[in-house]
Design an enzyme around this catalytic site. Sequence first.
Site, mmCIF file in Angstrom:
data_model
loop_
_atom_site.group_PDB
_atom_site.id
_atom_site.type_symbol
_atom_site.label_atom_id
_atom_site.label_comp_id
_atom_site.label_asym_id
_atom_site.label_seq_id
_atom_site.Cartn_x
_atom_site.Cartn_y
_atom_site.Cartn_z
ATOM 1 N N GLY A 8 0.826 -1.095 -0.191
ATOM 2 C CA GLY A 8 -0.044 0.025 0.192
ATOM 3 C C GLY A 8 0.697 1.229 0.200
ATOM 4 N N GLY A 11 -0.501 4.529 -1.214
ATOM 5 C CA GLY A 11 -1.740 5.230 -0.434
ATOM 6 C C GLY A 11 -1.327 6.245 0.370
ATOM 7 N N ASP A 13 -1.237 6.239 3.927
ATOM 8 C CA ASP A 13 -0.310 5.874 5.100
ATOM 9 C C ASP A 13 0.724 5.276 4.730
ATOM 10 N N ASP A 56 0.770 -8.110 -5.752
ATOM 11 C CA ASP A 56 -0.601 -7.958 -5.626
ATOM 12 C C ASP A 56 -1.187 -8.742 -4.785
ATOM 13 N N ALA A 80 -5.526 -2.342 0.737
ATOM 14 C CA ALA A 80 -6.692 -2.750 0.638
ATOM 15 C C ALA A 80 -7.516 -1.898 -0.170
ATOM 16 N N GLN A 81 -8.783 -2.276 -0.485
ATOM 17 C CA GLN A 81 -9.810 -1.336 -1.222
ATOM 18 C C GLN A 81 -10.398 -0.726 0.117
ATOM 19 N N SER A 123 -9.369 -1.678 11.634
ATOM 20 C CA SER A 123 -10.189 -0.312 11.297
ATOM 21 C C SER A 123 -11.387 -0.184 12.198
ATOM 22 N N GLU A 125 -13.842 0.875 11.655
ATOM 23 C CA GLU A 125 -15.344 0.585 10.776
ATOM 24 C C GLU A 125 -15.842 -0.820 11.277
ATOM 25 N N TYR A 147 -16.804 -3.369 3.480
ATOM 26 C CA TYR A 147 -15.522 -3.207 3.817
ATOM 27 C C TYR A 147 -15.095 -3.617 5.177
ATOM 28 N N HIS A 177 -8.038 8.567 10.012
ATOM 29 C CA HIS A 177 -6.966 9.471 10.202
ATOM 30 C C HIS A 177 -6.794 10.120 8.646
ATOM 31 N N ARG A 182 -4.574 12.556 1.794
ATOM 32 C CA ARG A 182 -5.948 11.743 1.838
ATOM 33 C C ARG A 182 -6.591 11.779 0.334
HETATM 34 P P1 NAP Z 1 -5.490 4.041 0.874
HETATM 35 O O1 NAP Z 1 -4.902 5.612 0.771
HETATM 36 O O2 NAP Z 1 -6.648 3.903 -0.113
HETATM 37 O O3 NAP Z 1 -4.266 3.224 0.127
HETATM 38 C C1 NAP Z 1 -4.486 1.635 -0.450
HETATM 39 C C2 NAP Z 1 -3.406 1.193 -0.804
HETATM 40 O O4 NAP Z 1 -3.806 -0.349 -1.006
HETATM 41 C C3 NAP Z 1 -3.029 2.037 -1.824
HETATM 42 O O5 NAP Z 1 -1.696 1.719 -2.029
HETATM 43 C C4 NAP Z 1 -3.692 0.868 -3.174
HETATM 44 O O6 NAP Z 1 -2.899 0.899 -4.385
HETATM 45 C C5 NAP Z 1 -3.313 -0.526 -2.638
HETATM 46 N N1 NAP Z 1 -3.962 -1.556 -3.070
HETATM 47 C C6 NAP Z 1 -5.306 -1.504 -3.291
HETATM 48 N N2 NAP Z 1 -5.693 -2.860 -3.779
HETATM 49 C C7 NAP Z 1 -4.554 -3.567 -3.751
HETATM 50 C C8 NAP Z 1 -4.259 -4.863 -4.411
HETATM 51 N N3 NAP Z 1 -5.041 -5.657 -4.842
HETATM 52 N N4 NAP Z 1 -2.725 -5.252 -4.143
HETATM 53 C C9 NAP Z 1 -2.030 -4.442 -3.587
HETATM 54 N N5 NAP Z 1 -2.144 -3.274 -3.291
HETATM 55 C C10 NAP Z 1 -3.458 -2.746 -3.398
HETATM 56 O O7 NAP Z 1 -5.509 3.810 2.368
HETATM 57 P P2 NAP Z 1 -4.902 4.252 3.475
HETATM 58 O O8 NAP Z 1 -5.911 5.498 3.940
HETATM 59 O O9 NAP Z 1 -3.420 4.648 3.145
HETATM 60 O O10 NAP Z 1 -5.313 3.385 4.683
HETATM 61 C C11 NAP Z 1 -4.255 2.264 4.764
HETATM 62 C C12 NAP Z 1 -4.755 1.096 5.343
HETATM 63 O O11 NAP Z 1 -5.340 1.330 6.578
HETATM 64 C C13 NAP Z 1 -5.946 0.511 4.640
HETATM 65 O O12 NAP Z 1 -5.848 -1.142 4.629
HETATM 66 C C14 NAP Z 1 -6.932 1.034 5.304
HETATM 67 O O13 NAP Z 1 -8.251 0.093 4.831
HETATM 68 C C15 NAP Z 1 -6.761 1.019 6.665
HETATM 69 N N6 NAP Z 1 -7.130 2.086 7.521
HETATM 70 C C16 NAP Z 1 -7.371 3.300 7.212
HETATM 71 C C17 NAP Z 1 -7.913 4.485 8.020
HETATM 72 C C18 NAP Z 1 -8.077 5.750 7.572
HETATM 73 O O14 NAP Z 1 -8.848 6.619 8.354
HETATM 74 N N7 NAP Z 1 -7.095 6.152 6.635
HETATM 75 C C19 NAP Z 1 -8.549 3.894 9.080
HETATM 76 C C20 NAP Z 1 -8.557 2.417 9.616
HETATM 77 C C21 NAP Z 1 -7.838 1.675 8.847
HETATM 78 P P3 NAP Z 1 -3.328 1.653 -5.878
HETATM 79 O O15 NAP Z 1 -3.005 3.015 -5.772
HETATM 80 O O16 NAP Z 1 -2.777 0.847 -6.843
HETATM 81 O O17 NAP Z 1 -4.915 1.960 -5.682
HETATM 82 N N1 GDD Z 2 -16.843 10.008 1.557
HETATM 83 C C1 GDD Z 2 -17.844 10.760 1.691
HETATM 84 N N2 GDD Z 2 -18.529 11.623 0.728
HETATM 85 N N3 GDD Z 2 -18.474 10.511 3.291
HETATM 86 C C2 GDD Z 2 -19.600 11.315 3.318
HETATM 87 C C3 GDD Z 2 -19.910 12.401 2.187
HETATM 88 C C4 GDD Z 2 -19.366 12.584 0.911
HETATM 89 O O1 GDD Z 2 -19.912 13.245 0.415
HETATM 90 N N4 GDD Z 2 -21.001 13.182 2.964
HETATM 91 C C5 GDD Z 2 -20.996 12.645 4.162
HETATM 92 N N5 GDD Z 2 -20.176 11.674 4.218
HETATM 93 C C6 GDD Z 2 -20.253 10.896 5.452
HETATM 94 C C7 GDD Z 2 -19.928 9.147 5.335
HETATM 95 O O2 GDD Z 2 -21.280 8.985 5.150
HETATM 96 C C8 GDD Z 2 -19.365 8.863 6.585
HETATM 97 O O3 GDD Z 2 -20.383 8.788 7.637
HETATM 98 C C9 GDD Z 2 -18.409 9.976 6.928
HETATM 99 O O4 GDD Z 2 -18.779 11.014 6.183
HETATM 100 C C10 GDD Z 2 -16.904 9.805 6.817
HETATM 101 O O5 GDD Z 2 -16.771 8.948 5.439
HETATM 102 P P1 GDD Z 2 -15.386 8.688 4.589
HETATM 103 O O6 GDD Z 2 -14.502 9.861 4.736
HETATM 104 O O7 GDD Z 2 -15.462 8.122 3.473
HETATM 105 O O8 GDD Z 2 -14.608 7.760 5.815
HETATM 106 P P2 GDD Z 2 -15.105 6.343 6.526
HETATM 107 O O9 GDD Z 2 -15.384 6.708 7.975
HETATM 108 O O10 GDD Z 2 -16.453 5.827 5.858
HETATM 109 O O11 GDD Z 2 -14.129 5.353 6.213
HETATM 110 C C11 GDD Z 2 -12.839 5.656 6.709
HETATM 111 O O12 GDD Z 2 -12.329 5.316 7.972
HETATM 112 C C12 GDD Z 2 -12.210 3.998 8.242
HETATM 113 C C13 GDD Z 2 -12.054 4.001 9.765
HETATM 114 O O13 GDD Z 2 -13.185 4.174 10.617
HETATM 115 C C14 GDD Z 2 -11.896 5.069 5.704
HETATM 116 O O14 GDD Z 2 -10.490 5.393 5.639
HETATM 117 C C15 GDD Z 2 -11.634 3.576 5.860
HETATM 118 O O15 GDD Z 2 -10.549 2.909 4.983
HETATM 119 C C16 GDD Z 2 -11.459 3.283 7.383
HETATM 120 O O16 GDD Z 2 -11.038 2.116 7.720
#
Ligand code: NAP
Ligand code: GDD
Length: 334
Positions: A8, A11, A13, A56, A80-81, A123, A125, A147, A177, A182
């Site tokens: 990843g 992405g 992180d 992958d 991850a997706q 997560s 989530e 997810y 985060h 982002r």
């Molecule tokens: P992100 O920006 O969406 O990055 C996801 C990464 O996964 C990208 O590098 C993507 O590559 C790669 N990826 C997707 N499908 C793949 C596959 N089949 N094989 C190999 N690589 C693949 O996510 P992030 O925000 O950095 O989060 C990092 C991790 O923490 C994720 O697992 C996410 O679910 C988890 N997480 C995030 C949060 C948050 O708030 N950010 C919170 C809790 C947990 P491409 O560029 O090719 O798409």
């Molecule tokens: N994306 C998005 N777009 N969210 C919206 C919108 C919009 O236009 N309007 C309101 N929201 C609300 C969503 O319904 C959700 O309740 C909140 O904003 C946050 O949405 P996201 O920013 O898409 O994040 P998330 O909380 O669903 O998921 C993220 O955090 C998870 C950890 O709790 C992702 O980073 C996940 O990968 C991660 O695991």
Amino acid sequence: MKTAFITGISGQDGSYLAEHLLDLDYRVVAMMRRSATQSVSRFAHIADRIEIVHGDLLDQASLMRLLTDCQPDEIYNLAAQSFVHASFDEPIHTGEVTGLGVMRMLEAVRLCAPKARFYQASSSEMFGKVHEVPQSENTPFHPRSPYGVAKVYGHWATLNYRESYDMYACSGILFNHESPRRGLEFVTRKISDHVAAIVCGEKDGLALGNLDAQRDWGFAGDYIKAMHLMLQQDEPDDYVVATNETHTVREFCEIAFGHVGLDYNDFVSIDPKYYRPAEVELLLGDATKAKEKLGWEPEVNFRGLVEMMVDYDLKRRIDQGATCQRGSLPEALA
Ligand code: NAP
Ligand code: GDD
């Protein structure tokens, strides 16, 4: 010199973690999947200091080949997706990558690099329709999206491999985060980018979904430090990482628009297409264990995070010649 293997890297992180590990003198080997438009923008500034390899999470053999070659000390499975909304449109793909992908990594570690320490990106989530407030390591899971369901699978797979094979495997249950890196589809960055576009006269409004959803939002640059700390302990364990504060999407809008002298009520509209079939209404984390055992503390607060993101999206426009058409520029950019 320790070797870290990161999935990843393209992405949010992945780039912050790679920077942090380079600062700590690690050799960083990072996996990207093959695509026609190789997205390197988030780590271009450190590309010459890390080793990029191709693999992958859908391809078991590629993971085994890479871990056999690299023999890392630490493995951070961040790939991850990760977009919750998209997981309703692509539930099978999300399950394959975000759920089964973890099992593929664990099998690759068990068979090819069994001494390596493994971090799984779990997560908040997974708490979904929360059973208690705040949520800690002991709170039951009730995922509300494909997810979330996939992350629960990956989480339990990690614990199962720790218990079955005596592997050093940890799950970090990280709450939302954010950062200037982002993805634009997530609500925080969507808001900061639109605020900047509105100030520069490129856009006139912002359509959002549920403004009342509450999230415990922190800064990605703080959270990746907790990932590293988890792999430095005597025993593997699972940790919640959060700020212990919750805010609504509406509050995020108020601060983001307020930062440039605008009122969000004049620009934000509701479009039902951004609602989800099932919503996570409230997340609030209890990171006491991470604080006590890892000595981890977040450094950026909620207002600081919102302002950092708006400043970044404004500055990159101003650097390209845009000017202030509405509201006012924050002091740092004026
Ligand atoms: P992100 O920006 O969406 O990055 C996801 C990464 O996964 C990208 O590098 C993507 O590559 C790669 N990826 C997707 N499908 C793949 C596959 N089949 N094989 C190999 N690589 C693949 O996510 P992030 O925000 O950095 O989060 C990092 C991790 O923490 C994720 O697992 C996410 O679910 C988890 N997480 C995030 C949060 C948050 O708030 N950010 C919170 C809790 C947990 P491409 O560029 O090719 O798409
Ligand atoms: N994306 C998005 N777009 N969210 C919206 C919108 C919009 O236009 N309007 C309101 N929201 C609300 C969503 O319904 C959700 O309740 C909140 O904003 C946050 O949405 P996201 O920013 O898409 O994040 P998330 O909380 O669903 O998921 C993220 O955090 C998870 C950890 O709790 C992702 O980073 C996940 O990968 C991660 O695991």
